[in-house]
Design an enzyme around this catalytic site. Structure first.
Site, PDB file in Angstrom:
ATOM      1  N   TYR A   1       0.831  -1.210   0.000  1.00  0.00           N
ATOM      2  CA  TYR A   1       0.000   0.000   0.000  1.00  0.00           C
ATOM      3  C   TYR A   1       0.862   1.254   0.000  1.00  0.00           C
ATOM      4  CZ  TYR A   1      -4.025  -2.954   1.052  1.00  0.00           C
ATOM      5  OH  TYR A   1      -5.009  -3.888   0.980  1.00  0.00           O
TER       6      TYR A   1
ATOM      7  N   GLU B   1     -11.691 -12.126  10.348  1.00  0.00           N
ATOM      8  CA  GLU B   1     -12.128 -12.000   8.945  1.00  0.00           C
ATOM      9  C   GLU B   1     -11.941 -13.327   8.210  1.00  0.00           C
ATOM     10  OE1 GLU B   1     -10.079  -8.345   7.510  1.00  0.00           O
ATOM     11  OE2 GLU B   1     -12.108  -7.511   7.420  1.00  0.00           O
TER      12      GLU B   1
ATOM     13  N   ASP C   1       3.991  -0.885   7.391  1.00  0.00           N
ATOM     14  CA  ASP C   1       4.126  -1.782   8.545  1.00  0.00           C
ATOM     15  C   ASP C   1       5.501  -1.717   9.208  1.00  0.00           C
ATOM     16  OD1 ASP C   1       1.592  -2.506   7.894  1.00  0.00           O
ATOM     17  OD2 ASP C   1       2.063  -4.543   7.251  1.00  0.00           O
TER      18      ASP C   1
ATOM     19  N   GLN D   1      -4.822   1.805   5.901  1.00  0.00           N
ATOM     20  CA  GLN D   1      -5.271   3.194   6.004  1.00  0.00           C
ATOM     21  C   GLN D   1      -4.112   4.124   6.340  1.00  0.00           C
ATOM     22  OE1 GLN D   1      -9.033   5.327   8.365  1.00  0.00           O
ATOM     23  NE2 GLN D   1      -8.293   3.346   9.017  1.00  0.00           N
TER      24      GLN D   1
END
Lengths: 402, 402
Positions: free
Chosen positions: A14, A171, A298, A316
């Site tokens: 990301y 999830e 991260d 995010q």
């Protein structure tokens, strides 16, 4: 004409991918030579991986070729793995070569955190990459496919242990509990033979999340046959299951390890001061002591000063950091001294539970069921829009809202 | 009113299923109590199994619920496995009970012939049932899915050995060679890393078949990357590959054994005189010495007197036998003494080679490529028509001719 500075971005997750996109949009390639390095020639959506792991979404839906998003005439792309960063020589050692940099962006992502529990690396699966999740998907399917050919039945082949009931664990359990009835149908197996355990060391599932939403999620998943073992630390992962701290054993041929992540091993190997592979970055996202190395995603540790604890690493935050990071690199190249400071803006958190179910908190608003599920898709699609505009949303987006 | 005689049919393969259908159509249930016994509640098409084994056709396309074809108000259906036939007591011992009979039809099918080669049962797969072929399909897919997650690559995971280049072996290799490029695409694997070996002890592939057609098949399969090892007996199957008679070893994580079949073990266990599990039946298809036991399909041995060798067991012969068998049972019940004699009427043989390719002999006419492939589909559909009429053809038939 002076030599153009070299910007090297490590990792096309990301953070790295969005930094590259931002620099390209800002035409930074006119002023600098930009190189993006990634192990694979594709970018994938880490936050979607629980779906292909369970087999509820094809893995190709979660990835895209890097050269379909980045213009490789503007940004060089090198497909290689990073071995080490030599900060004293301003060099990155790759498996297949090396690269000099003037500005470095470290976006190398995370690794599963095993907490030193024996057997995790040898016997458990991790939801971490396209390769790992299609391995999990096929492993699970193989256990179903082989069961009826067994003369003596190995019931542990139909037992699935998910270690960790944090976001990824929950999830994944959500997807798996939707997938299991399909697999039972496909392979003529009685649903009652299949066991799914969600095992969590903390005193609750989704520790730190809103109680009411946690209850909603647990009730829903229990109604699909998931058994929660909360407050139940795992002592060891064995070839044939797990040994719990309380001395009990659960036999299972599949253990999926989702107890959180740590930063990339390259960080420690390269001599950065780090906590569990994460560098506590300055407010401008630079690594302490280095004026030309940015750390995002991260591998970056940011403290939430309200509670004096690190923010959990999320897509995010990584995406937001890419804005600050790319602005700051442009500023440095332009010779400016004042850099932007990064402040996370947590818009909300939504966890999918499989099918059309999810839970979420957006601001202080609680979302359940279909509305949370639709919100999750909005979030997923918004990222695609930021990355590649509407064409990418149409190609890879989640458009089946209802 | 005298007691109605009990007809028991063992096995719902081609022979048993068609015998039941024929008896039902002839309203034999008015005069007899008819029971069909089968291990599964579905019938499957053995001659199609190479397709789901390779993953080119879903296994549900090869099977159908028995009660969707047989009217279970007219014919009792018992889902159970046969352990033994006690001819002296006119009883069949099932795993879950026992059954008395006045007339017995043995249509129990075949088992893989290992020729006593060590390791076959432990380490090789067989194309023999829905359970076994979806196991093979998932095993193959798992080898592809796990390869990229391996830190040290096990190249033997991408090597596939098909032992036996008879009809089943060649048909399976044909499907596999079409499937491999798809699997390479799905799992990001270089096609050149994948090896498919067709290993045959005899001096040619498809021994006994027309030379020109054999050449056509071998050339086609070689063009898809299949490597033939002809004249190459296998000495032993090991956990990690095969040892050849010539002392060479081939490392492979997947060995599929297709060197032919023998009759069912129940035949020998029940004390019938048999050759490799097959009973040399009388011309009226009765077992020698028994006036109320018929044997059809793969457990029946019929000599081709022209060449003084047994006919190979095929679906074609099993289906033809069901006509003679059901007529003879009706005759016996009606008190007639003269029974029909069975003569095979070999219409032709077609072997599919994957995709739209096949080879075939119909009478003395050689068929190649698409026309052979279309003929194969005609044959497959014809059987469905005999079994369940046009509705079954539409539901399960192969209608994609071109």
């Amino acid at each position: 004409m002076h030599k153009r500075p070299k910007i090297v971005i490590l990792g096309a997750g990301y953070g790295g991918m969005m930094t590259a996109t931002r620099l390209q949009k800002a035409n930074a390639h006119h002023d600098a030579e930009i190189t993006l390095v990634n192990k694979h020639n594709y970018h994938y959506q880490t936050t979607w991986l629980h779906e292909p792991a369970a087999g509820t979404l094809h893995h190709d839906r979660t990835r895209m070729r890097i050269d379909s998003v980045i213009d490789t005439k503007k940004i060089h792309f090198i497909k290689d793995a990073v071995s080490e960063i030599k900060t004293d020589e301003q060099k990155v050692i790759l498996e297949g070569g090396e690269l000099e940099y003037d500005y470095l962006v470290i976006g190398l992502g995370s690794e599963p955190e095993t907490f030193g529990i024996p057997g995790v690396e040898e016997h458990a699966f991790a939801i971490r990459s396209v390769n790992s999740v299609r391995h999990i998907r096929e492993h699970i399917e193989y256990k179903f496919a082989s069961y009826n050919s067994q003369e003596e039945k190995h019931d542990e082949d139909l037992t699935f242990i998910v270690a960790g009931a944090g976001f990824t664990g929950i999830e994944f359990v959500g997807e798996l509990s939707k997938r299991v009835p399909e697999l039972c149908e496909e392979y003529d197996i009685d649903r009652d033979k299949v066991k799914i355990y969600s095992v969590e060391a903390a005193p609750t599932a989704l520790p730190g999340f809103d109680d009411e939403l946690v209850n909603y999620a647990m009730n829903l998943l229990e109604s699909r046959g998931v058994e929660f073992l909360i407050n139940t630390p795992i002592k060891e992962v064995k070839e044939d299951g797990v040994l719990l701290n309380n001395g009990e054993e659960i036999k299972a041929s599949t253990v999926v390890w989702t107890t959180g992540v740590r930063g990339n091993a390259v960080i420690e190997k390269s001599g950065f001061e780090a906590m569990r592979g994460r560098i506590k970055v300055e407010k401008d996202l630079r690594a302490p002591g280095f004026d030309n190395i940015f750390v995002i995603g991260d591998c970056a540790l940011i403290i939430n000063e309200e509670i004096n604890r690190p923010y959990p690493p999320t897509a995010q935050i990584a995406i937001q950091q890419s804005y600050t990071c790319s602005n700051n690199i442009k500023a440095l190249i332009a010779g400016k001294e004042k850099l932007e400071e990064f402040t996370p803006d947590i818009k909300g958190t939504v966890a999918s539970l499989g099918g059309k179910e999810a839970i979420g908190l957006v601001g202080s608003t609680k979302l359940y069921g279909h509305s949370a599920s639709a919100m999750k898709k909005v979030i997923d699609n918004r990222y695609l829009f930021l990355l590649g505009g509407m064409p990418l949303v149409l190609k890879k987006g989640k458009l089946n809202f209802f």
